[in-house]
Design an enzyme around this catalytic site. Structure first.
Site, PDB file in Angstrom:
ATOM      1  N   GLY A 101       0.746  -0.949  -0.284  1.00 45.59           N
ATOM      2  CA  GLY A 101       0.117  -0.086   0.395  1.00 45.59           C
ATOM      3  C   GLY A 101       1.149   1.155  -0.279  1.00 45.59           C
ATOM      4  O   GLY A 101       2.159   1.260   0.195  1.00 45.59           O
TER       5      GLY A 101
ATOM      6  N   GLN B 138       2.558  10.137   1.519  1.00 49.58           N
ATOM      7  CA  GLN B 138       4.120   9.275   1.696  1.00 49.58           C
ATOM      8  C   GLN B 138       5.178   9.863   0.263  1.00 49.58           C
ATOM      9  O   GLN B 138       6.230   9.785   0.395  1.00 49.58           O
ATOM     10  CB  GLN B 138       3.798   7.660   1.591  1.00 49.58           C
ATOM     11  CG  GLN B 138       3.565   7.302   2.571  1.00 49.58           C
ATOM     12  CD  GLN B 138       3.036   6.095   2.817  1.00 49.58           C
ATOM     13  OE1 GLN B 138       2.346   5.012   1.812  1.00 49.58           O
ATOM     14  NE2 GLN B 138       4.104   5.044   3.197  1.00 49.58           N
TER      15      GLN B 138
ATOM     16  N   CYS C 279       6.663  -0.457   6.904  1.00 49.17           N
ATOM     17  CA  CYS C 279       5.745   1.176   5.940  1.00 49.17           C
ATOM     18  C   CYS C 279       7.289   1.521   5.423  1.00 49.17           C
ATOM     19  O   CYS C 279       8.578   1.330   5.404  1.00 49.17           O
ATOM     20  CB  CYS C 279       5.825   1.611   7.268  1.00 49.17           C
ATOM     21  SG  CYS C 279       4.696   3.621   6.046  1.00 49.17           S
ATOM     22  N   LEU C 280       7.137   1.832   3.544  1.00 48.32           N
ATOM     23  CA  LEU C 280       7.697   2.488   2.949  1.00 48.32           C
ATOM     24  C   LEU C 280       9.028   3.175   2.774  1.00 48.32           C
ATOM     25  O   LEU C 280       9.584   3.516   2.864  1.00 48.32           O
ATOM     26  CB  LEU C 280       6.842   2.464   1.514  1.00 48.32           C
ATOM     27  CG  LEU C 280       6.505   1.410   1.047  1.00 48.32           C
ATOM     28  CD1 LEU C 280       5.490   1.360  -0.633  1.00 48.32           C
ATOM     29  CD2 LEU C 280       7.701   0.312   0.265  1.00 48.32           C
TER      30      LEU C 280
ATOM     31  N   HIS D 106      -4.028   0.681   8.074  1.00 47.17           N
ATOM     32  CA  HIS D 106      -2.127   1.738   8.185  1.00 47.17           C
ATOM     33  C   HIS D 106      -2.201   2.528   6.776  1.00 47.17           C
ATOM     34  O   HIS D 106      -1.841   3.940   7.484  1.00 47.17           O
ATOM     35  CB  HIS D 106      -1.246   0.760   7.724  1.00 47.17           C
ATOM     36  CG  HIS D 106       0.080   0.692   7.799  1.00 47.17           C
ATOM     37  ND1 HIS D 106       1.440   0.551   8.041  1.00 47.17           N
ATOM     38  CD2 HIS D 106       0.599   1.367   6.650  1.00 47.17           C
ATOM     39  CE1 HIS D 106       2.171   1.170   7.852  1.00 47.17           C
ATOM     40  NE2 HIS D 106       1.937   1.717   7.165  1.00 47.17           N
ATOM     41  N   GLU D 107      -2.716   2.171   6.258  1.00 46.32           N
ATOM     42  CA  GLU D 107      -2.396   2.693   4.937  1.00 46.32           C
ATOM     43  C   GLU D 107      -3.632   4.088   5.074  1.00 46.32           C
ATOM     44  O   GLU D 107      -3.354   5.880   5.231  1.00 46.32           O
ATOM     45  CB  GLU D 107      -3.341   2.675   3.563  1.00 46.32           C
ATOM     46  CG  GLU D 107      -2.365   1.886   2.313  1.00 46.32           C
ATOM     47  CD  GLU D 107      -0.688   2.229   2.788  1.00 46.32           C
ATOM     48  OE1 GLU D 107      -0.678   3.650   2.948  1.00 46.32           O
ATOM     49  OE2 GLU D 107       0.149   1.666   2.781  1.00 46.32           O
TER      50      GLU D 107
ATOM     51  N   HIS E 139      -2.254   7.210   8.110  1.00 49.09           N
ATOM     52  CA  HIS E 139      -1.059   7.909   7.015  1.00 49.09           C
ATOM     53  C   HIS E 139      -2.227   9.149   6.481  1.00 49.09           C
ATOM     54  O   HIS E 139      -1.888  10.203   6.389  1.00 49.09           O
ATOM     55  CB  HIS E 139      -0.770   7.135   5.764  1.00 49.09           C
ATOM     56  CG  HIS E 139       0.472   7.291   5.765  1.00 49.09           C
ATOM     57  ND1 HIS E 139       2.157   7.476   6.593  1.00 49.09           N
ATOM     58  CD2 HIS E 139       1.047   5.589   5.648  1.00 49.09           C
ATOM     59  CE1 HIS E 139       2.611   6.148   6.518  1.00 49.09           C
ATOM     60  NE2 HIS E 139       2.124   4.890   5.816  1.00 49.09           N
TER      61      HIS E 139
END
Length: 157
Positions: A46, A51, A88-89, A130-131, A134
């Site tokens: 995701g 991000q 997480c990226l 999670h997303e 953000h």
């Protein structure tokens, strides 16, 4: 399409609440296309617009079967519980122990502004939560129990 730089967790954009999308235009379509390419290149599940430095309520989730474009997403239903590793990226190489729902349903708009619902279990439910966090400036490190050690992350034989 083009790759966008994924911001790290020290960037202020990742700690701000995003604004709703009101224009469903070429700029949004380009953002969604770029986010899909960036997510595929990074090998993630995701990616949220903050991000890549865009403070709008836009998320991409790769369910393994399809890539969902979630514009102005809302979590409308959750059930069950799972606890497991989450990464997480924007925080490469780190993983935390996080509790999330086992099942989650979201309501969102597509790139043209049409409302729809999507739901998922396990990793997809985790990714939705999670997303969407953000979009409210919340990193998983704020909801995790603790970071996992390298030994805990090694595959079990």
């Amino acid at each position: 399409m083009g790759l966008r730089k994924i911001l790290n967790d020290r960037e202020p954009a990742l700690h701000k609440v995003c604004k709703p999308v009101t224009n469903f235009d070429r700029r949004l379509h380009k953002l969604l296309d770029d986010m899909q390419e960036t997510l595929a290149d990074a090998g993630g599940v995701g990616l949220a617009a903050p991000q890549v430095g865009i403070l709008r309520r836009v998320v991409i989730v790769d369910t393994g079967e399809e890539v969902l474009e979630l514009v102005n997403p809302e979590l409308v239903e959750t059930s069950g519980e799972q606890e497991g590793p989450e990464g997480c990226l924007s925080l490469p190489g780190k993983y935390g122990l996080v509790k999330r729902p086992m099942h989650a349903k979201v309501r969102a708009q597509d790139r043209d502004g049409n409302w729809y619902e999507a739901e998922g279990e396990e990793i997809v439910a985790r990714c939705f939560c999670h997303e969407l966090d953000h979009l409210d400036g919340i990193m998983y490190t704020e909801v995790m129990e603790r970071f996992l050690t390298d030994e805990e992350l090694e595959p079990q034989e």
